[in-house]
Design a protein around this motif. Structure first.
Motif, PDB file in Angstrom:
ATOM      1  N   SER A  20      45.802  34.753  44.487  1.00 20.56           N
ATOM      2  CA  SER A  20      44.695  35.418  43.810  1.00 20.56           C
ATOM      3  C   SER A  20      44.700  35.212  42.300  1.00 20.56           C
ATOM      4  N   ALA A  21      45.467  34.241  41.819  1.00 24.96           N
ATOM      5  CA  ALA A  21      45.567  34.020  40.369  1.00 24.96           C
ATOM      6  C   ALA A  21      44.317  33.337  39.841  1.00 24.96           C
ATOM      7  N   TYR A  22      43.541  34.057  39.070  1.00 22.80           N
ATOM      8  CA  TYR A  22      42.387  33.505  38.389  1.00 22.80           C
ATOM      9  C   TYR A  22      42.882  32.899  37.076  1.00 22.80           C
ATOM     10  N   VAL A  23      42.307  31.774  36.662  1.00 27.16           N
ATOM     11  CA  VAL A  23      42.796  31.067  35.486  1.00 27.16           C
ATOM     12  C   VAL A  23      41.731  31.053  34.393  1.00 27.16           C
ATOM     13  N   VAL A  41      33.927  26.733  21.231  1.00 31.41           N
ATOM     14  CA  VAL A  41      34.934  26.738  22.283  1.00 31.41           C
ATOM     15  C   VAL A  41      34.395  27.519  23.477  1.00 31.41           C
ATOM     16  N   GLU A  42      34.412  26.892  24.652  1.00 30.77           N
ATOM     17  CA  GLU A  42      34.013  27.587  25.874  1.00 30.77           C
ATOM     18  C   GLU A  42      35.202  28.364  26.439  1.00 30.77           C
ATOM     19  N   VAL A  43      34.935  29.555  26.965  1.00 28.83           N
ATOM     20  CA  VAL A  43      35.932  30.304  27.733  1.00 28.83           C
ATOM     21  C   VAL A  43      35.501  30.157  29.184  1.00 28.83           C
ATOM     22  N   ARG A  44      36.365  29.512  29.966  1.00 21.99           N
ATOM     23  CA  ARG A  44      36.054  29.207  31.357  1.00 21.99           C
ATOM     24  C   ARG A  44      37.020  29.955  32.276  1.00 21.99           C
ATOM     25  N   ILE A  45      36.575  30.174  33.511  1.00 18.57           N
ATOM     26  CA  ILE A  45      37.454  30.757  34.527  1.00 18.57           C
ATOM     27  C   ILE A  45      37.395  29.865  35.761  1.00 18.57           C
ATOM     28  N   SER A  46      38.552  29.696  36.406  1.00 16.95           N
ATOM     29  CA  SER A  46      38.607  28.895  37.621  1.00 16.95           C
ATOM     30  C   SER A  46      39.476  29.599  38.654  1.00 16.95           C
ATOM     31  N   ASP A  47      39.462  29.032  39.848  1.00 15.07           N
ATOM     32  CA  ASP A  47      40.214  29.581  40.988  1.00 15.07           C
ATOM     33  C   ASP A  47      39.753  30.985  41.357  1.00 15.07           C
ATOM     34  N   VAL A  48      38.426  31.182  41.384  1.00 15.33           N
ATOM     35  CA  VAL A  48      37.875  32.488  41.762  1.00 15.33           C
ATOM     36  C   VAL A  48      37.337  32.478  43.190  1.00 15.33           C
ATOM     37  N   ALA A  49      37.739  31.474  43.962  1.00 13.23           N
ATOM     38  CA  ALA A  49      37.340  31.416  45.372  1.00 13.23           C
ATOM     39  C   ALA A  49      37.962  32.591  46.114  1.00 13.23           C
ATOM     40  N   PRO A  50      37.409  32.924  47.277  1.00 11.84           N
ATOM     41  CA  PRO A  50      37.948  34.076  48.028  1.00 11.84           C
ATOM     42  C   PRO A  50      39.349  33.823  48.562  1.00 11.84           C
ATOM     43  N   GLU A  51      40.317  34.196  47.792  1.00 12.20           N
ATOM     44  CA  GLU A  51      41.711  34.123  48.215  1.00 12.20           C
ATOM     45  C   GLU A  51      42.327  35.477  47.979  1.00 12.20           C
ATOM     46  N   PRO A  53      42.374  34.988  52.253  1.00 11.92           N
ATOM     47  CA  PRO A  53      41.274  35.055  53.226  1.00 11.92           C
ATOM     48  C   PRO A  53      40.905  36.500  53.545  1.00 11.92           C
ATOM     49  N   GLY A  54      39.614  36.756  53.591  1.00 11.43           N
ATOM     50  CA  GLY A  54      39.130  38.102  53.868  1.00 11.43           C
ATOM     51  C   GLY A  54      38.746  38.866  52.618  1.00 11.43           C
ATOM     52  N   SER A  55      39.176  38.409  51.450  1.00 12.54           N
ATOM     53  CA  SER A  55      38.777  39.078  50.218  1.00 12.54           C
ATOM     54  C   SER A  55      37.479  38.451  49.735  1.00 12.54           C
ATOM     55  N   GLY A 146      38.578  41.526  37.475  1.00  7.45           N
ATOM     56  CA  GLY A 146      38.314  42.126  38.773  1.00  7.45           C
ATOM     57  C   GLY A 146      37.391  41.241  39.582  1.00  7.45           C
ATOM     58  N   ASP A 147      37.582  41.207  40.902  1.00  5.12           N
ATOM     59  CA  ASP A 147      36.684  40.430  41.754  1.00  5.12           C
ATOM     60  C   ASP A 147      35.341  41.159  41.872  1.00  5.12           C
ATOM     61  N   VAL A 148      34.461  40.706  42.757  1.00  8.92           N
ATOM     62  CA  VAL A 148      33.116  41.295  42.826  1.00  8.92           C
ATOM     63  C   VAL A 148      33.127  42.748  43.294  1.00  8.92           C
ATOM     64  N   LEU A 149      34.231  43.188  43.895  1.00  7.02           N
ATOM     65  CA  LEU A 149      34.361  44.593  44.298  1.00  7.02           C
ATOM     66  C   LEU A 149      35.120  45.410  43.261  1.00  7.02           C
ATOM     67  N   GLY A 150      35.564  44.761  42.172  1.00  3.30           N
ATOM     68  CA  GLY A 150      36.326  45.451  41.140  1.00  3.30           C
ATOM     69  C   GLY A 150      37.816  45.504  41.413  1.00  3.30           C
ATOM     70  N   THR A 151      38.267  44.814  42.469  1.00  8.06           N
ATOM     71  CA  THR A 151      39.688  44.783  42.787  1.00  8.06           C
ATOM     72  C   THR A 151      40.415  43.957  41.729  1.00  8.06           C
TER      73      THR A 151
END
Length: 171
Positions: A20-23, A41-51, A53-55, A146-151
């Motif tokens: 679940s590590a977002y970068v 300078v852009e601030v980017r985020i990656s690795d926000v796929a649902p990991e 599984p089930g999240s 936080g993810d889309v549910l705020g987790t």
């Protein structure tokens, strides 16, 4: 069998935390500008796929600090990229010289927000003006995501830098 079940459970907890590590990163990671010029300078985020599984994955909120050397560059402006859709927009707060707090919170329904996002996306753009020759690091500190549910999600980051070159001396 109880010991085996405990090992499986511990392994799942470890894998879910690692997955679940977002970068957060700066793009470009390093750049040179002239004295008095503006660096974007852009601030980017990656690795926000649902990991794991089930999240739900995605990004629903962020709050972090960007730290830089105020003797070399000065903050000029921040521009929201709209990655959170309908949101309590980008809030920029000066905490101290060389320390900005940036935050935003989405008001979108989770499914609508996920439909807007990808695994790697632009969050915002920062602009700095070069005021003295030297190199200023750009660091992320006190990151909360936080993810889309705020987790809460485990963040990692890649720092950057801006080098201000001395003014050319006419011959």
């Amino acid at each position: 069998s109880r010991a085996l079940l405990g090992c499986v459970f511990a392994g799942l907890l470890f894998l879910s935390g690692a997955a679940s590590a977002y970068v957060l990163s700066f793009s470009p990671a390093a750049q040179d500008i002239g004295l008095g010029s503006v660096a974007t300078v852009e601030v980017r985020i990656s690795d926000v796929a649902p990991e794991p599984p089930g999240s739900p994955g995605g990004l629903g909120d962020y709050d972090f600090e960007v730290v830089y050397d105020p003797a070399i560059i000065t903050f000029y402006k921040a521009t929201d990229a709209g990655a959170l859709g309908l949101a309590v927009g980008l809030d920029v707060a000066f905490l101290a010289p060389g320390r900005l707090n940036l935050s935003a919170f989405s008001l979108e329904a989770p499914d609508d927000l996920l439909a807007l996002q990808s695994d790697s996306m632009l969050l915002l753009t920062l602009a700095f003006t070069g005021i003295a020759p030297g190199t200023s690091s750009l660091l992320f500190e006190n990151v909360t995501l936080g993810d889309v549910l705020g987790t809460p999600r485990t963040p990692s980051s890649r720092n950057g830098s801006i080098t201000v070159l001395p003014a050319a001396v006419p011959e």
